[in-house]
Enzyme design. Structure first.
Site, PDB file in Angstrom:
ATOM      1  N   HIS A 176       0.754  -1.264  -0.076  1.00  0.00           N
ATOM      2  CA  HIS A 176       0.095  -0.150  -0.084  1.00  0.00           C
ATOM      3  C   HIS A 176       1.007   1.210   0.049  1.00  0.00           C
ATOM      4  O   HIS A 176       1.240   1.594   1.104  1.00  0.00           O
ATOM      5  CB  HIS A 176      -0.861  -0.094   1.090  1.00  0.00           C
ATOM      6  CG  HIS A 176      -1.947   0.775   1.239  1.00  0.00           C
ATOM      7  ND1 HIS A 176      -2.148   2.140   0.138  1.00  0.00           N
ATOM      8  CD2 HIS A 176      -3.247   1.208   1.883  1.00  0.00           C
ATOM      9  CE1 HIS A 176      -3.311   2.607   0.254  1.00  0.00           C
ATOM     10  NE2 HIS A 176      -3.979   1.996   1.493  1.00  0.00           N
ATOM     11  N   TYR A 181      -0.811   7.348   3.317  1.00  0.00           N
ATOM     12  CA  TYR A 181      -0.372   6.508   4.370  1.00  0.00           C
ATOM     13  C   TYR A 181       1.220   6.509   4.469  1.00  0.00           C
ATOM     14  O   TYR A 181       1.958   7.177   3.612  1.00  0.00           O
ATOM     15  CB  TYR A 181      -0.811   4.934   4.361  1.00  0.00           C
ATOM     16  CG  TYR A 181      -2.562   5.055   4.663  1.00  0.00           C
ATOM     17  CD1 TYR A 181      -2.945   5.543   5.998  1.00  0.00           C
ATOM     18  CD2 TYR A 181      -3.326   4.600   3.621  1.00  0.00           C
ATOM     19  CE1 TYR A 181      -4.240   5.713   5.911  1.00  0.00           C
ATOM     20  CE2 TYR A 181      -4.818   4.945   3.884  1.00  0.00           C
ATOM     21  CZ  TYR A 181      -5.274   5.223   5.085  1.00  0.00           C
ATOM     22  OH  TYR A 181      -6.547   5.619   5.286  1.00  0.00           O
TER      23      TYR A 181
HETATM   24  C1  LIG Z   1     -15.163   1.769   2.567  1.00  0.00           C
HETATM   25  C2  LIG Z   1     -13.977   1.718   1.869  1.00  0.00           C
HETATM   26  C3  LIG Z   1     -12.768   1.347   2.343  1.00  0.00           C
HETATM   27  C4  LIG Z   1     -11.492   1.536   1.588  1.00  0.00           C
HETATM   28  N1  LIG Z   1     -10.636   0.878   2.227  1.00  0.00           N
HETATM   29  C5  LIG Z   1      -9.251   1.146   1.372  1.00  0.00           C
HETATM   30  C6  LIG Z   1      -8.069   0.076   1.890  1.00  0.00           C
HETATM   31  O1  LIG Z   1      -8.250  -0.732   3.035  1.00  0.00           O
HETATM   32  N2  LIG Z   1      -6.910   0.512   1.056  1.00  0.00           N
HETATM   33  C7  LIG Z   1      -7.033   1.042  -0.120  1.00  0.00           C
HETATM   34  O2  LIG Z   1      -5.905   0.902  -0.663  1.00  0.00           O
HETATM   35  N3  LIG Z   1      -7.983   1.718  -0.629  1.00  0.00           N
HETATM   36  C8  LIG Z   1      -9.158   1.811   0.283  1.00  0.00           C
HETATM   37  N4  LIG Z   1     -10.403   2.393  -0.440  1.00  0.00           N
HETATM   38  C9  LIG Z   1     -10.195   3.008  -1.562  1.00  0.00           C
HETATM   39  C10 LIG Z   1     -11.008   1.862  -2.844  1.00  0.00           C
HETATM   40  O3  LIG Z   1      -9.891   0.924  -2.768  1.00  0.00           O
HETATM   41  C11 LIG Z   1     -10.774   2.515  -3.918  1.00  0.00           C
HETATM   42  O4  LIG Z   1      -9.746   2.899  -4.313  1.00  0.00           O
HETATM   43  C12 LIG Z   1     -11.998   3.551  -3.943  1.00  0.00           C
HETATM   44  O5  LIG Z   1     -13.324   3.176  -3.239  1.00  0.00           O
HETATM   45  C13 LIG Z   1     -12.364   4.124  -5.420  1.00  0.00           C
HETATM   46  O6  LIG Z   1     -13.109   2.989  -6.157  1.00  0.00           O
HETATM   47  P1  LIG Z   1     -14.742   2.971  -6.237  1.00  0.00           P
HETATM   48  O7  LIG Z   1     -14.953   4.301  -6.868  1.00  0.00           O
HETATM   49  O8  LIG Z   1     -14.805   1.843  -7.238  1.00  0.00           O
HETATM   50  O9  LIG Z   1     -15.244   2.792  -5.096  1.00  0.00           O
HETATM   51  C14 LIG Z   1     -11.507   2.116   0.451  1.00  0.00           C
HETATM   52  C15 LIG Z   1     -12.710   2.716  -0.122  1.00  0.00           C
HETATM   53  C16 LIG Z   1     -13.760   2.622   0.823  1.00  0.00           C
HETATM   54  C17 LIG Z   1     -14.939   3.261  -0.035  1.00  0.00           C
END
Ligand SMILES: Cc1cc2nc3c(=O)[nH]c(=O)nc-3n(C[C@H](O)[C@H](O)[C@H](O)COP(=O)(O)O)c2cc1C
Length: 363
Positions: A176, A181
């Protein structure tokens, strides 16, 4: 012209389709000890038709934790717990890698060993806040800048966590390096003002990420290690004076190492974990950085079925990761194949809690 249902590979990781489940923090690990459990195993198994599942971010050490309930990958109990998840996903025919995480300054004393201050490249307080160990909203504090002498231990934490992930039966790991982070804090000059060999020039700021990647590759081989980056992302108060130069350099170095894939988050969805607003007037990074990386490119952020088909067909990405829609559509690949509408998600159940909003979306 590639399409979403054509199989592909990220290094030695085989994907049955190009629809990937993005890493999603859900804060439902068992306490005490932040241990993955049967509920989590069921949740991931429900989503096993994804070409690849990337696990929620998992702290590589206690110091690397920044929110309550997030699972770790540093203790024997956590490693055992993750075996429930990998077994369930594999039995359901899926493939899963673990996301290795250290939050750096995006933490609070209540998560830290001995109640110490969170650590960071430099003592710069980010705007905003997190949740304490007892789930109270808390503002960020000014972190403690890591001593040079602490860096080898940090890299060792990632290496050991990668080794635990192997013991737990994952198919690979994702480092990551995104979303503000620790590794991203080192990369970008808005958060890194060090004057030693880990700060200043782009080469110096990228050093920690690349040393971590090398340590993790030492465990897994480069063909099972991916790296997530978020150029132009503003989540967690991030900024850099020259993202094109910085991320072109990083992707070039990752190309040389032959990592299995690079995973880029489109800045339009930078704050998706905290809200649904779309960031306007930002570059399309799959397009901007496609030529900077010579391996498989995974793109995430605000995709619909149509835009995902388009970006893969245009050759700008080899696969697309969906986040929020995988929460509410466990069977997302089938929905896309059948051109069925996506079920809406309930943001109030994203973080913490039990089955509600987690394993009870229709499969
Ligand atoms: C509830 C939630 C938790 C997330 N947790 C992480 C995570 O643990 N690690 C990470 O790299 N991104 C995390 N993200 C970002 C998502 O991986 C992703 O990049 C982001 O939701 C955009 O994609 P989407 O438009 O398809 O939701 C999180 C997003 C959401 C909504």
């Amino acid at each position: 012209m590639a399409h979403l249902f054509e199989k592909t590979s990220f290094g030695s990781i085989q994907l049955a389709n190009r629809i990937v489940m993005a890493p999603l923090t859900r804060m439902r690990s068992s306490q005490p000890g932040n241990v993955p459990n049967e509920l989590m195993a069921n949740y991931y198994a429900q989503r096993a038709t994804a070409g690849l599942i990337i696990s929620e971010a998992s702290q590589v050490s206690q110091q690397g934790q920044g929110y309550p309930g997030t699972p770790g990958i540093h203790s024997p109990e956590q490693t055992e717990g993750w075996k429930l998840v990998t077994d369930a996903v594999h039995k359901a025919g899926g493939t899963i890698v673990l996301q290795l995480w250290h939050v750096g300054r995006i933490s609070h004393r209540s998560h830290q060993p001995g109640g110490a201050l969170p650590v960071a490249p430099s003592a710069i307080k980010p705007e905003g806040g997190t949740f304490s160990a007892d789930w109270q909203p808390v503002a960020f504090e000014t972190p403690r800048a890591l001593e040079l002498s602490e860096i080898p231990g940090l890299i060792e934490d990632f290496r050991r966590a990668a080794s635990n992930a192997k013991d737990a039966g994952f198919d690979g790991v994702e480092v990551h390096g995104a979303n503000g982070y620790l590794l991203d804090q080192f990369l970008q000059d808005g958060s890194n003002q060090r004057t030693d060999q880990y700060g200043g020039t782009i080469e110096n700021r990228a050093r920690l990420l690349l040393e971590v990647v090398d340590a993790v590759v030492g465990v897994w081989g480069s063909d099972r290690v991916g790296v997530r980056l978020s150029p132009y992302g503003t989540f967690n108060d991030m900024r850099d004076s020259d993202p094109v130069k910085l991320f072109t350099y990083v992707l070039g170095r990752l190309s040389q190492r032959g990592v299995a894939y690079a995973h880029l988050i489109e800045p339009r969805s930078s704050g998706a974990g905290g809200g649904d607003s779309v960031v306007e007037n930002v570059p399309d990074t799959a397009e901007l950085f496609r030529s900077a990386f010579n391996g498989a490119l995974l793109s995430a952020g605000g995709y619909t079925a149509d835009t995902a088909k388009h970006v893969v067909a245009a050759g700008l990405a080899d696969a697309v990761a969906f986040g929020r829609f995988f929460i509410s559509n466990p069977n997302l690949p089938r929905k896309i194949q059948e051109e069925a509408p996506f079920a809406p998600y309930d943001r109030s159940t994203f973080y913490g809690g039990g089955e509600k909003g987690y394993t009870d979306y229709p499969c």
